[in-house]
Motif scaffolding. Structure first.
Motif, PDB file in Angstrom:
ATOM      1  N   ALA A 172       4.807 -32.928 -26.193  1.00  0.00           N
ATOM      2  CA  ALA A 172       3.949 -34.063 -25.533  1.00  0.00           C
ATOM      3  C   ALA A 172       3.616 -33.827 -24.163  1.00  0.00           C
ATOM      4  O   ALA A 172       4.613 -33.109 -23.606  1.00  0.00           O
ATOM      5  CB  ALA A 172       4.489 -35.277 -25.584  1.00  0.00           C
ATOM      6  N   VAL A 173       2.459 -34.446 -23.379  1.00  0.00           N
ATOM      7  CA  VAL A 173       2.239 -34.049 -22.082  1.00  0.00           C
ATOM      8  C   VAL A 173       1.855 -35.446 -21.715  1.00  0.00           C
ATOM      9  O   VAL A 173       1.167 -36.194 -22.141  1.00  0.00           O
ATOM     10  CB  VAL A 173       0.929 -33.272 -21.764  1.00  0.00           C
ATOM     11  N   ILE A 174       2.739 -35.987 -20.360  1.00  0.00           N
ATOM     12  CA  ILE A 174       2.454 -37.148 -19.944  1.00  0.00           C
ATOM     13  C   ILE A 174       1.480 -37.082 -18.521  1.00  0.00           C
ATOM     14  O   ILE A 174       1.851 -36.024 -18.033  1.00  0.00           O
ATOM     15  CB  ILE A 174       3.572 -37.941 -19.564  1.00  0.00           C
ATOM     16  N   VAL A 175       0.386 -37.627 -18.635  1.00  0.00           N
ATOM     17  CA  VAL A 175      -0.206 -37.632 -17.674  1.00  0.00           C
ATOM     18  C   VAL A 175      -0.217 -38.951 -16.797  1.00  0.00           C
ATOM     19  O   VAL A 175      -0.968 -39.931 -17.170  1.00  0.00           O
ATOM     20  CB  VAL A 175      -2.023 -37.212 -17.584  1.00  0.00           C
ATOM     21  N   GLU A 176       0.355 -38.748 -15.836  1.00  0.00           N
ATOM     22  CA  GLU A 176       0.554 -40.386 -14.849  1.00  0.00           C
ATOM     23  C   GLU A 176      -0.192 -40.199 -13.644  1.00  0.00           C
ATOM     24  O   GLU A 176      -0.071 -39.059 -12.950  1.00  0.00           O
ATOM     25  CB  GLU A 176       1.770 -40.497 -14.735  1.00  0.00           C
ATOM     26  N   ARG A 177      -0.734 -41.227 -13.303  1.00  0.00           N
ATOM     27  CA  ARG A 177      -1.470 -41.225 -12.056  1.00  0.00           C
ATOM     28  C   ARG A 177      -0.912 -41.199 -10.570  1.00  0.00           C
ATOM     29  O   ARG A 177      -1.058 -40.794  -9.548  1.00  0.00           O
ATOM     30  CB  ARG A 177      -2.625 -42.313 -12.177  1.00  0.00           C
ATOM     31  N   GLU A 178       0.235 -41.917 -10.813  1.00  0.00           N
ATOM     32  CA  GLU A 178       1.035 -42.183  -9.634  1.00  0.00           C
ATOM     33  C   GLU A 178       2.050 -41.106  -9.540  1.00  0.00           C
ATOM     34  O   GLU A 178       2.403 -40.261 -10.465  1.00  0.00           O
ATOM     35  CB  GLU A 178       2.248 -43.479  -9.894  1.00  0.00           C
ATOM     36  N   PRO A 179       2.622 -41.006  -8.348  1.00  0.00           N
ATOM     37  CA  PRO A 179       3.812 -39.934  -7.970  1.00  0.00           C
ATOM     38  C   PRO A 179       4.822 -39.834  -9.139  1.00  0.00           C
ATOM     39  O   PRO A 179       5.636 -38.912  -9.176  1.00  0.00           O
ATOM     40  CB  PRO A 179       4.255 -40.405  -6.685  1.00  0.00           C
TER      41      PRO A 179
END
Ligand SMILES: Cc1cc2nc3c(=O)[nH]c(=O)nc-3n(C[C@H](O)[C@H](O)[C@H](O)COP(=O)(O)OP(=O)(O)OC[C@H]3O[C@@H](n4cnc5c(N)ncnc54)[C@H](O)[C@@H]3O)c2cc1C
Ligand code: SF4
Ligand code: SF4
Ligand code: SF4
Ligand code: SF4
Ligand code: SF4
Lengths: 337, 663, 283
Positions: free
Chosen positions: B166-173
């Motif tokens: 799985a890959v999580i793409v998170e906008r925040e730091p």
């Protein structure tokens, strides 16, 4: 036989015809001049610029049912037709039927065409006010030619008409009407005829066409000449000599209807192959058919100089000019566009 | 010429009670192409299916029509049966004479005539059916999770547990989402950090989970099994591989700025981690405010970093990866209450929101767990909570109920009392909606044990009098006007979709509703699926959800995603759109109307002119066969296999050809 | 204006910015104009500009390859915009020499119907603009508020009367397809009217087939027709096609507040969908 008739006598002749025949004559239908069945003398136009649609529509109709079918059973079309008269045909259009006869009657007879031809009398009207676009004199015809007609009416103006029969049926119609034609009448007629012929400024030199076309088949000239063309069907459909058709089944009817070489699908084959896909090829075909192939096959050009193509082209292509400009030497591009 | 067999089902008496099935079969024998017709009690039963296969052999049938129930029930059954009889499975049509006939009519004669017509349509269609082949696409065994809140975190953990990447793409730091901001969570009051951070750490440590924080999805193309995704990794200006999170840099950075994570109640530096437990524990440099970036001054962080991790030259990086499935977990944002005049248009400092209050409650938050008045930092003793701000307000806010404001307000009132037993809590509410396990009990406790005052009614005005905040409202139960001089007002503002939700939806070709919330494929039967195969929803991006529901949907979505990934190949329904490039003029009207983004433009060399031109191209795995493109295509260049124009025309003709003769 | 036009055209050809310029020239008998294609600098003297430049030359843009210059009036520019919206032409290879146009006349010298209410006397998009020195910066049509007045007579009729009116008109159609061929937006390589399997439109000129043909075409132009009026101009049997298209235009404008041909960035409403689209017709 020649007779001189006054307007009233002419009207009486027409009225008489209406009793016995279906009469088709030029009328003004919401601004369009068209040949239509008429029942009243007053409807009929006398002095009119040639009709929008040529009289070919009464022999090769825009849509014609060849036969009907339902659940595998065929019902042939009824070919018998009441005797009819087409009144007021211009000489150019009358001549066009002679050209069509070569296609539909010469070798293989087309019964649909033949029956209509057989049951129709043509009463022509000479042309005293040709249009700018007319060029019948370039194609073995003229404003007072009686070729192809049963009877020609020449307007001597001032209410006097000279009628000249051109067939036994025509002669039959004339019998006992009006008065004899004398030399003076003949002279007046010749004068009017010559005056009219002089009015026709557009003069083509068909003698060179065949050779130029033969040399120019691959000429880049066609590319340029065809550029303006929008590939609609107006020139083909309104031409008195164009006679191409398509056949399709429509809801239990097999119909034959006008088609033309300007359309891309005209030559599209089942395989998807299309020898005349490009505009240039389709544009060119019209010239080659009329002034090349037809001349080769039948000895005459397939054109009567009625000028309809010129008058009605939506982008004002001058067809006669395109022909005239075709370079004598192939490959030499003439004027642009 | 097709040889059609027609099988008319009685469905016990479901059909035969209203429709004369014998007559239907008898008349069907006369339809063009029909070589055999019969009726039978239960076509879907094993003997029924055997009958079909036997008759195919006996009568050399090449096409099958079963007149029975709805295709959604048994089309698959009979397709397989047709295939087992040695025919292409798409040489079968179902005539629905139950739902569309026997069940909705009672006049036997009329119903029978209608059934005859329905069968006639099916025979006319089946005669023109083309053989269709199911195709397969390989599956990329990796799931993309957009958003690293609790829902994204849970989904990643579940996907990894199933053995997939799985890959999580998170906008925040940092990952963590809203939950990381809370002190305690209803209804059990466990500490948010205590239950969240272990999960965050698990994500960080898993070999199967990759984290792209401070990153955003920029472009999605492809389709289920093979989504191609472009991800923008924004420049942190800190090398993630070198930094070990020692914190020297942010301690020394001279720039102090309001902290977004603390709802501007506290401060952060120009180089910062949003909160102490951040994962990854790597700071980012706020390029807008960094002195070095803007004025080429300072540069302290670079000087002090013991690991030389600071890199001012770093640039955004766009990477492309392939995924088999996508889980959308982008969460929610809060309604902006400044449109409400009665609450002071957002002018009063001491009128705050639930999220502000959460930060104040948090002992590691900006106030160290003290409830204060933002205006002067003094302790707040009298706190008024107002529920339904922006929710259930069709005219000015959102039409829906945000579902959890009742609960978190109760929680906040309780925690207020726990922090300071002297404090007074007033709660204005319209209704209490506490439908959840132990929820109602929780709210009761807040009132009974903790003595929060619940007032049923609306606040008509908040204003200032002698420097105090006055809340005027009515208590509809006692019918009295009330004025409370409050230290602090906490608005339970609505949970709404994020501002960029539409952009993301368009990128993913998933629908959204009038409130910009992503729409599930079916509200009951497919609550975490979307109409785009391979894209799933979880958490508050779909509708306001509390943490239990969020976690449940996260697990559900990952089961669905893993289910897809467990296949080596995915079959594609062959009943999809097809473009005739000879006719296509490349206007791309079809592309515009396709709700699934299944059409792209393609350059071809024209067969005849040998010149390049644009045409439309259908991606088989994306097309759902809805037919929208067919109607948009003017020249009729695009057709739908299984429902071709020829088939439909055949049907219309069969009905109109000799109407009048028969009836 | 003509001098300026020729100058601009010459420059474009000279600087090799275009290989050919599509424009107007005097027709053979000099009483009207005809489209022309100019490929060399000395050819530009053939270019003409007057009130007889009725043709919408954008029709030729798709078939002329390479870099091309086009002489265009305001209404013609609208079709260029529409062609861009529909992925048919690449703006980069086209140089538009736009002309301020007061009005065009027909062969009888009558001002064209569309020109009376024209809103684009000064074209909306161009590379070069040629204007008359004497005209004001903004030109408005005297009857610009009567945009849809041509429809009044028809709209006053009852539905059966309207049907009758159109039946009478469609009866005349000879299926020459000039309307389609002249239409810049009927650019399909194969028209639905040519499709044979299945045959959507009966091909022969019968009332039934003609009705389907004319209605289908009107549907296909709904929200796209930019009202150049060319179809009506070329119809040899005088079917008032503009009224059909104008009605569609009006419907689209009231429903979606969209006028075709003004903004190449906008999506035509009938190939776009939004959750808040009006859906009265389904209710
Ligand atoms: C004041 C308040 C108190 C609450 N208290 C409780 C409680 O006590 N108990 C309880 O059960 N629930 C509580 N909740 C509800 C809880 O906050 C939600 O259930 C939970 O946060 C939903 O998680 P999520 O992951 O769906 O969304 P979020 O927490 O919003 O996380 C979404 C994440 O996705 C990221 N993201 C968004 N868009 C993108 C994008 N385009 N690309 C990449 N990343 C993106 C965001 O940065 C964020 O990190 C409360 C809510 C509020 C408002
Ligand atoms: S709508 Fe039809 S013509 Fe236009 S691009 Fe699509 S398939 Fe081609
Ligand atoms: S059938 Fe529907 S899903 Fe398939 S390409 Fe056409 S519009 Fe898209
Ligand atoms: S131009 Fe007129 S006659 Fe020709 S096809 Fe069109 S509507 Fe019919
Ligand atoms: S339909 Fe007629 S008016 Fe409209 S763009 Fe086409 S040719 Fe012009
Ligand atoms: S009528 Fe329709 S299908 Fe035919 S060319 Fe015009 S837009 Fe294309």
């Amino acid at each position: 036989m020649k007779r001189l008739l006054k307007k009233e006598e002419l009207n009486r002749l027409l009225l008489g015809l209406m009793k016995e025949y279906d009469v088709i004559a030029p009328i003004d239908e919401e601004g369009l001049i068209l040949f239509r069945p008429v029942t009243k003398v007053e409807q009929v136009l006398w002095d009119y610029p040639n009709s929008l649609k040529p009289v070919k529509e009464f022999f090769l109709p825009p849509r014609e049912v060849l036969f009907q079918f339902k659940r595998g059973k065929v019902q042939p079309a009824n070919l018998s037709l009441k005797k009819r008269v087409i009144w007021g045909v211009r000489p150019c259009d009358a001549r066009s039927l002679l050209l069509l006869d070569k296609v539909f009657l010469d070798s293989t007879q087309d019964v649909y065409y033949r029956e209509k031809r057989k049951s129709t009398l043509l009463v022509g009207l000479s042309c005293n006010h040709p249009e700018k676009s007319c060029f019948c004199t370039s194609f073995a015809s003229g404003p007072h030619h009686k070729e192809g007609m049963d009877l020609l009416i020449a307007d001597l103006e001032e209410g006097i008409f000279l009628l000249e029969s051109n067939s036994p049926e025509g002669e039959q119609l004339l019998k006992g009407r009006g008065k004899e034609v004398n030399k003076i009448d003949e002279k007046i007629r010749t004068k009017i005829k010559e005056k009219t012929e002089r009015k026709i400024e557009r003069k083509l030199k068909p003698s060179q066409f065949l050779e130029r076309l033969t040399n120019g088949f691959d000429s880049s000239y066609w590319e340029k000449a065809s550029r303006q063309c929008i590939s609609c069907g107006i020139c083909r459909y309104l031409c008195p000599t164009c006679h191409c058709f398509d056949i399709a089944d429509e809801e239990g009817e097999r119909v034959r209807f006008w088609d033309g070489c300007s359309f891309r699908n005209f030559t599209k084959m089942t395989s998807g192959e299309n020898p005349r896909f490009g505009k240039r090829e389709r544009f060119k075909q019209w010239y080659y058919h009329k002034f090349g192939y037809f001349k080769e096959n039948h000895g005459v050009f397939l054109c009567v100089g009625c000028g309809r193509c010129l008058r009605n082209c939506p982008v004002k292509i001058d067809f006669s000019e395109v022909l005239q400009q075709l370079p004598a030497q192939a490959q030499t591009p003439a004027r642009e566009g | 010429m097709a040889r059609i067999g027609v099988f008319v089902c009685h469905c016990g008496t479901n059909i035969s009670a209203t429709v004369d099935v014998k007559k239907v079969a008898e008349i069907a024998k006369g339809f063009p192409g029909v070589k055999f017709a019969t009726d039978y009690r239960y076509m879907c039963s094993e003997p029924g299916q055997d009958l079909i296969q036997k008759m195919v052999k006996e009568h050399n049938l090449t096409r099958i029509v079963v007149a029975a129930c709805s295709p959604s029930l048994h089309e698959k059954t009979f397709r397989t049966c047709t295939q087992n009889a040695g025919l292409n499975p798409y040489f079968f049509e179902m005539a629905n004479i139950r739902e569309q006939c026997s069940w909705v009519h009672d006049d036997r004669e009329e119903a029978t005539l209608k059934a005859i017509d329905i069968v006639k349509l099916a025979t006319a269609k089946v005669g023109k059916n083309n053989p269709l082949q199911t195709t397969f696409i390989p599956v990329e065994k990796k799931v993309l999770i957009i958003g690293g809140g609790i829902s994204g975190i849970q989904a990643a953990i579940d996907v990894a547990f199933n053995g997939f990447k799985a890959v999580i793409v998170e906008r925040e730091p940092s990952i963590g989402g809203r939950m990381a901001m809370f002190d305690k969570t209803f209804p059990t009051l466990d500490c948010a950090a205590c239950i969240l951070t272990p999960k965050m750490v698990e994500v960080n440590q898993s070999d199967l989970i990759k984290l792209y924080t401070y990153s955003e999805v920029e472009e999605v193309s492809g389709y289920v099994g093979n989504f191609k995704v472009k991800i923008r990794r924004k420049a942190r200006l800190v090398d993630e591989n070198k930094c070990n999170g020692c914190g020297t840099c942010w301690q020394r950075c001279p720039v102090r700025l309001p902290s977004e994570f603390d709802m501007n109640l506290g401060k952060r530096k120009a180089i910062y981690v949003p909160f102490p437990q951040a994962v990854p524990n790597v700071p980012v440099i706020d390029q807008k405010h960094c002195l070095y970036i803007n004025k080429k001054k300072c540069g302290i962080c670079k000087k002090v970093c013991p690991f030389e991790a600071i890199d001012y030259e770093q640039e955004d990086e766009v990477i492309e990866e392939q995924f088999g499935a996508i889980i959308v977990a982008t969460g929610f944002t809060m309604f902006d209450h400044s449109i409400y005049g009665e609450y002071g248009y957002g002018k009063y400092k001491n009128v705050t929101t639930g999220l502000h209050f959460e930060r104040m409650l948090n002992s590691s938050g900006p106030t160290g767990g003290k409830i204060v008045r933002p205006s002067d930092g003094k302790e707040a003793k009298k706190v008024v909570f107002i529920q339904c701000v922006g929710s259930r307000d069709e005219a000015r806010g959102m039409p829906y109920c945000s579902r959890l404001c009742c609960m978190y307000t109760a929680k906040q009132a309780l925690l207020l009392k726990e922090h300071n037993p002297e404090a007074e809590a007033y709660v204005f509410y319209i209704d209490i909606r506490a439908a959840g396990k132990n929820y109602e009990e929780f709210v009761e406790r807040v009132q009974d044990e903790y003595g929060a005052t619940y007032l049923r009614g609306r606040v008509s005005k908040i204003f200032q009098r002698n420097g105090r905040l006055m809340v005027r409202g009515c208590d509809t139960l006692s019918g009295t006007q009330i004025e409370i001089d409050a230290d602090l007002v906490v608005l339970a503002t609505a949970l709404i979709a994020r501002p960029d939700a539409i952009k993301l939806a368009q990128m993913l070709h998933i629908p959204y509703d009038q409130n910009r919330l992503f729409t599930e494929a079916h509200p009951k039967l497919a609550p975490v699926e979307t109409v785009t195969t391979g894209v799933f929803l979880t958490g508050a991006c779909q509708s306001p959800k509390d943490i239990p529901d969020t976690v449940a949907t996260a697990s559900a979505a990952s089961v669905k995603a893993c289910g897809l990934l467990s296949h080596e190949k995915l079959p594609i329904d062959p009943q999809i759109a097809r473009v005739d490039v000879e006719i296509c003029s490349g206007c791309l009207a079809c592309k515009e109307v396709c709700p699934f983004g299944a059409i792209e433009k393609e350059e071809i060399v024209d067969r005849v002119t040998q010149q390049k031109r644009w045409v439309a191209k259908v991606a088989p795995s994306l097309c759902n066969g809805c037919g929208a493109c067919n109607t948009a295509c003017r020249p009729g260049a695009i057709d739908l296999d299984g429902f071709t124009e020829e088939q439909i025309f055949g049907q219309i003709e069969s009905l109109t050809a000799d109407k009048g003769n028969e009836r | 204006m003509l001098e300026q036009l020729r100058k601009k055209a010459k420059e474009l050809l000279k600087n090799k910015e275009v290989e050919v310029i599509i424009g107007y020239q005097k027709s053979n008998n000099n009483s009207f104009t005809t489209p022309c294609f100019i490929e060399s600098e000395d050819g530009v003297d053939r270019l003409t500009w007057d009130e007889h430049c009725v043709y919408n030359l954008s029709l030729y843009l798709k078939e002329v390859k390479g870099k091309v210059g086009i002489v265009a009036k305001g209404c013609d520019v609208k079709s260029i915009v529409a062609l861009m919206q529909e992925n048919q032409i690449d703006r980069d290879r086209i140089k538009i020499i736009a002309l301020e146009c007061q009005a065009q006349v027909d062969q009888e010298g009558q001002i064209l119907e569309k020109c009376r209410t024209c809103q684009v006397h000064i074209p909306g998009m161009y590379d070069e603009l040629v204007r008359s020195k004497t005209s004001p910066s903004k030109i408005e049509s005297k009857e610009s508020d009567k945009e849809y007045s041509v429809l009044e007579e028809l709209e006053a009729k009852s539905t059966p009367e309207r049907w009758q009116f159109w039946q009478r008109q469609f009866e005349k159609c000879i299926r020459c397809y000039a309307c389609r061929q002249v239409c810049p937006l009927c650019y399909c390589s194969e028209c639905i009217s040519e499709k044979t399997a299945p045959q959507w439109i009966l091909p022969s000129p019968s009332l039934k087939g003609n009705t389907t043909w004319n209605i289908v075409r009107a549907f296909h132009l709904a929200g796209r027709c930019i009202d150049c009026g060319e179809c009506e101009r070329v119809c040899p049997v005088n079917i008032p096609l503009r009224r059909l298209n104008k009605k569609m235009e009006k419907e689209i404008q009231t429903m979606f507040n969209y006028v075709p041909g003004l903004d190449s960035k906008k999506k035509p409403p009938l190939v776009d969908f939004r959750v808040d689209d009006p859906q009265e017709f389904i209710r």
